[in-house]
Motif scaffolding. Structure first.
Motif, PDB file in Angstrom:
ATOM      1  N   LEU A   1       0.821  -1.202   0.000  1.00 19.64           N
ATOM      2  CA  LEU A   1       0.000   0.000   0.000  1.00 19.64           C
ATOM      3  C   LEU A   1       0.867   1.269   0.000  1.00 19.64           C
ATOM      4  N   ALA A   2       2.040   1.194   0.577  1.00 23.61           N
ATOM      5  CA  ALA A   2       2.936   2.354   0.625  1.00 23.61           C
ATOM      6  C   ALA A   2       3.367   2.802  -0.768  1.00 23.61           C
ATOM      7  N   ASN A   3       3.284   1.916  -1.756  1.00 25.90           N
ATOM      8  CA  ASN A   3       3.679   2.243  -3.132  1.00 25.90           C
ATOM      9  C   ASN A   3       2.530   2.782  -3.980  1.00 25.90           C
ATOM     10  N   HIS A   4       1.348   2.885  -3.405  1.00 26.42           N
ATOM     11  CA  HIS A   4       0.172   3.327  -4.164  1.00 26.42           C
ATOM     12  C   HIS A   4      -0.425   4.581  -3.533  1.00 26.42           C
ATOM     13  N   ALA A   5       0.130   5.706  -3.897  1.00 20.92           N
ATOM     14  CA  ALA A   5      -0.291   6.984  -3.313  1.00 20.92           C
ATOM     15  C   ALA A   5      -1.767   7.286  -3.571  1.00 20.92           C
ATOM     16  N   GLU A   6      -2.294   6.763  -4.668  1.00 24.79           N
ATOM     17  CA  GLU A   6      -3.699   7.033  -4.984  1.00 24.79           C
ATOM     18  C   GLU A   6      -4.647   6.389  -3.973  1.00 24.79           C
ATOM     19  N   GLN A   7      -4.160   5.401  -3.205  1.00 30.10           N
ATOM     20  CA  GLN A   7      -4.990   4.731  -2.209  1.00 30.10           C
ATOM     21  C   GLN A   7      -4.781   5.284  -0.798  1.00 30.10           C
ATOM     22  N   TRP A   8      -3.892   6.243  -0.662  1.00 28.87           N
ATOM     23  CA  TRP A   8      -3.632   6.811   0.654  1.00 28.87           C
ATOM     24  C   TRP A   8      -4.828   7.633   1.110  1.00 28.87           C
ATOM     25  N   PRO A   9      -5.073   7.672   2.412  1.00 30.59           N
ATOM     26  CA  PRO A   9      -6.207   8.464   2.906  1.00 30.59           C
ATOM     27  C   PRO A   9      -5.937   9.958   2.729  1.00 30.59           C
ATOM     28  N   HIS A  10      -7.006  10.701   2.588  1.00 31.28           N
ATOM     29  CA  HIS A  10      -6.880  12.148   2.432  1.00 31.28           C
ATOM     30  C   HIS A  10      -7.646  12.832   3.561  1.00 31.28           C
ATOM     31  N   VAL A  11      -7.029  13.863   4.087  1.00 34.14           N
ATOM     32  CA  VAL A  11      -7.720  14.709   5.055  1.00 34.14           C
ATOM     33  C   VAL A  11      -8.040  16.008   4.324  1.00 34.14           C
ATOM     34  N   GLY A  12      -8.876  16.803   4.901  1.00 29.84           N
ATOM     35  CA  GLY A  12      -9.280  18.041   4.243  1.00 29.84           C
ATOM     36  C   GLY A  12      -8.100  18.943   3.929  1.00 29.84           C
ATOM     37  N   LEU A  13      -8.165  19.608   2.800  1.00 33.95           N
ATOM     38  CA  LEU A  13      -7.108  20.516   2.373  1.00 33.95           C
ATOM     39  C   LEU A  13      -6.900  21.630   3.396  1.00 33.95           C
ATOM     40  N   GLY A  14      -7.983  22.122   3.979  1.00 28.22           N
ATOM     41  CA  GLY A  14      -7.880  23.176   4.987  1.00 28.22           C
ATOM     42  C   GLY A  14      -7.090  22.731   6.207  1.00 28.22           C
ATOM     43  N   LEU A  15      -7.318  21.478   6.646  1.00 27.05           N
ATOM     44  CA  LEU A  15      -6.584  20.946   7.797  1.00 27.05           C
ATOM     45  C   LEU A  15      -5.100  20.807   7.481  1.00 27.05           C
ATOM     46  N   GLU A  16      -4.800  20.256   6.309  1.00 23.52           N
ATOM     47  CA  GLU A  16      -3.400  20.101   5.907  1.00 23.52           C
ATOM     48  C   GLU A  16      -2.714  21.453   5.815  1.00 23.52           C
ATOM     49  N   LEU A  17      -3.404  22.418   5.224  1.00 23.57           N
ATOM     50  CA  LEU A  17      -2.838  23.746   5.050  1.00 23.57           C
ATOM     51  C   LEU A  17      -2.582  24.410   6.402  1.00 23.57           C
ATOM     52  N   TRP A  18      -3.551  24.313   7.324  1.00 30.08           N
ATOM     53  CA  TRP A  18      -3.371  24.896   8.642  1.00 30.08           C
ATOM     54  C   TRP A  18      -2.214  24.223   9.381  1.00 30.08           C
ATOM     55  N   PHE A  19      -2.129  22.904   9.273  1.00 28.17           N
ATOM     56  CA  PHE A  19      -1.047  22.156   9.917  1.00 28.17           C
ATOM     57  C   PHE A  19       0.305  22.622   9.367  1.00 28.17           C
ATOM     58  N   ASP A  20       0.413  22.722   8.049  1.00 26.31           N
ATOM     59  CA  ASP A  20       1.676  23.135   7.415  1.00 26.31           C
ATOM     60  C   ASP A  20       2.026  24.586   7.741  1.00 26.31           C
ATOM     61  N   LEU A  21       1.043  25.469   7.681  1.00 28.31           N
ATOM     62  CA  LEU A  21       1.302  26.884   7.977  1.00 28.31           C
ATOM     63  C   LEU A  21       1.748  27.080   9.423  1.00 28.31           C
ATOM     64  N   THR A  22       1.138  26.332  10.326  1.00 30.56           N
ATOM     65  CA  THR A  22       1.522  26.444  11.733  1.00 30.56           C
ATOM     66  C   THR A  22       2.945  25.942  11.948  1.00 30.56           C
ATOM     67  N   PHE A  23       3.320  24.876  11.241  1.00 31.60           N
ATOM     68  CA  PHE A  23       4.688  24.362  11.330  1.00 31.60           C
ATOM     69  C   PHE A  23       5.683  25.414  10.831  1.00 31.60           C
ATOM     70  N   ILE A  24       5.378  26.027   9.687  1.00 37.58           N
ATOM     71  CA  ILE A  24       6.262  27.063   9.123  1.00 37.58           C
ATOM     72  C   ILE A  24       6.335  28.267  10.066  1.00 37.58           C
ATOM     73  N   TRP A  25       5.197  28.639  10.632  1.00 37.15           N
ATOM     74  CA  TRP A  25       5.145  29.753  11.579  1.00 37.15           C
ATOM     75  C   TRP A  25       6.017  29.455  12.799  1.00 37.15           C
ATOM     76  N   GLN A  26       5.909  28.233  13.307  1.00 33.06           N
ATOM     77  CA  GLN A  26       6.719  27.832  14.468  1.00 33.06           C
ATOM     78  C   GLN A  26       8.207  27.923  14.130  1.00 33.06           C
ATOM     79  N   PHE A  27       8.566  27.472  12.949  1.00 31.61           N
ATOM     80  CA  PHE A  27       9.967  27.529  12.512  1.00 31.61           C
ATOM     81  C   PHE A  27      10.438  28.981  12.446  1.00 31.61           C
ATOM     82  N   ALA A  28       9.628  29.837  11.822  1.00 31.95           N
ATOM     83  CA  ALA A  28       9.987  31.249  11.658  1.00 31.95           C
ATOM     84  C   ALA A  28      10.104  31.959  13.012  1.00 31.95           C
ATOM     85  N   ILE A  29       9.184  31.664  13.921  1.00 30.80           N
ATOM     86  CA  ILE A  29       9.230  32.288  15.251  1.00 30.80           C
ATOM     87  C   ILE A  29      10.479  31.840  16.001  1.00 30.80           C
ATOM     88  N   GLY A  30      10.805  30.555  15.923  1.00 36.79           N
ATOM     89  CA  GLY A  30      12.015  30.066  16.584  1.00 36.79           C
ATOM     90  C   GLY A  30      13.256  30.762  16.057  1.00 36.79           C
TER      91      GLY A  30
END
Length: 196
Positions: A125-154
């Motif tokens: 299953l690890a070789n088939h990205a099309e079968q991987w679960p998807h979470v909402g784009l908004g959640l992924e974006l918020w998660f990524d932006l918060t990570f970048i923000w944390q990096f920048a603040i540090g």
């Protein structure tokens, strides 16, 4: 003093204040409160996906990593008198950003955990990205932006605390990441040994 620390932390999060603006407390009560806040918030964040003992160890690793990296950065620059304010600024901003990402983490973690279980049962299953679960784009974006923000603040806090360039601040954050990675590796081993 605690109210002032909170408001300064919010100003640091929008790059309008620095660790030097954080209140200094000779009694170290404020330091204890900041350590406790970061530890508790990171325990809750870790407990979303990890057993309680592993999340406790991970939270300890986060707080310890900040302390070791801040001390190392300031010793190299001969600025240990800034340690308490720098560490407090790092810990409180980490806690606030972790709280900000916690709702997204609560929704994303079960999906990832389920996917890991599926890959353990069916490694192909690890070789088939099309079968991987998807979470909402908004959640992924918020998660990524918060990570970048944390990096920048540090990086910003290290830059201001050490009177160096933004690049040196980034290098200290990368060093922090390596320290955390090493300590979290031990937490992962702990989890793996108990699940075996």
């Amino acid at each position: 003093m605690f109210n002032q620390a909170f408001w300064i932390s919010l100003r640091i999060l929008i790059f309008r204040a620095g660790p030097e603006d954080f209140p200094f407390d000779g009694s170290r009560r404020l330091l204890g409160a900041c350590v406790a806040l970061a530890f508790i918030v990171n325990v809750f964040a870790g407990a979303v996906a990890l057993p309680l003992y592993a999340s406790l160890f991970t939270a300890l690793a986060v707080v310890g990593s900040y302390a070791v990296t801040a001390r190392s950065a300031l010793v190299r620059r001969g600025l240990m008198n800034r340690f308490q304010q720098t560490l407090n600024a790092l810990l409180v901003t980490n806690a606030l950003l972790t709280l900000a990402v916690l709702p997204a983490l609560i929704q994303i973690a079960p999906v990832i955990i389920e996917f890991i279980h599926q890959v353990q049962q069916n490694p192909d299953l690890a070789n088939h990205a099309e079968q991987w679960p998807h979470v909402g784009l908004g959640l992924e974006l918020w998660f990524d932006l918060t990570f970048i923000w944390q990096f920048a603040i540090g990086a910003y806090i290290f830059k201001r605390a050490t009177n160096t360039s933004a690049l040196v601040g980034v290098l200290f954050v990368l060093m922090l990441g390596l320290v955390m990675l090493g300590l979290n590796f031990f937490a992962s081993l702990l989890v793996a040994m108990t699940m075996a």
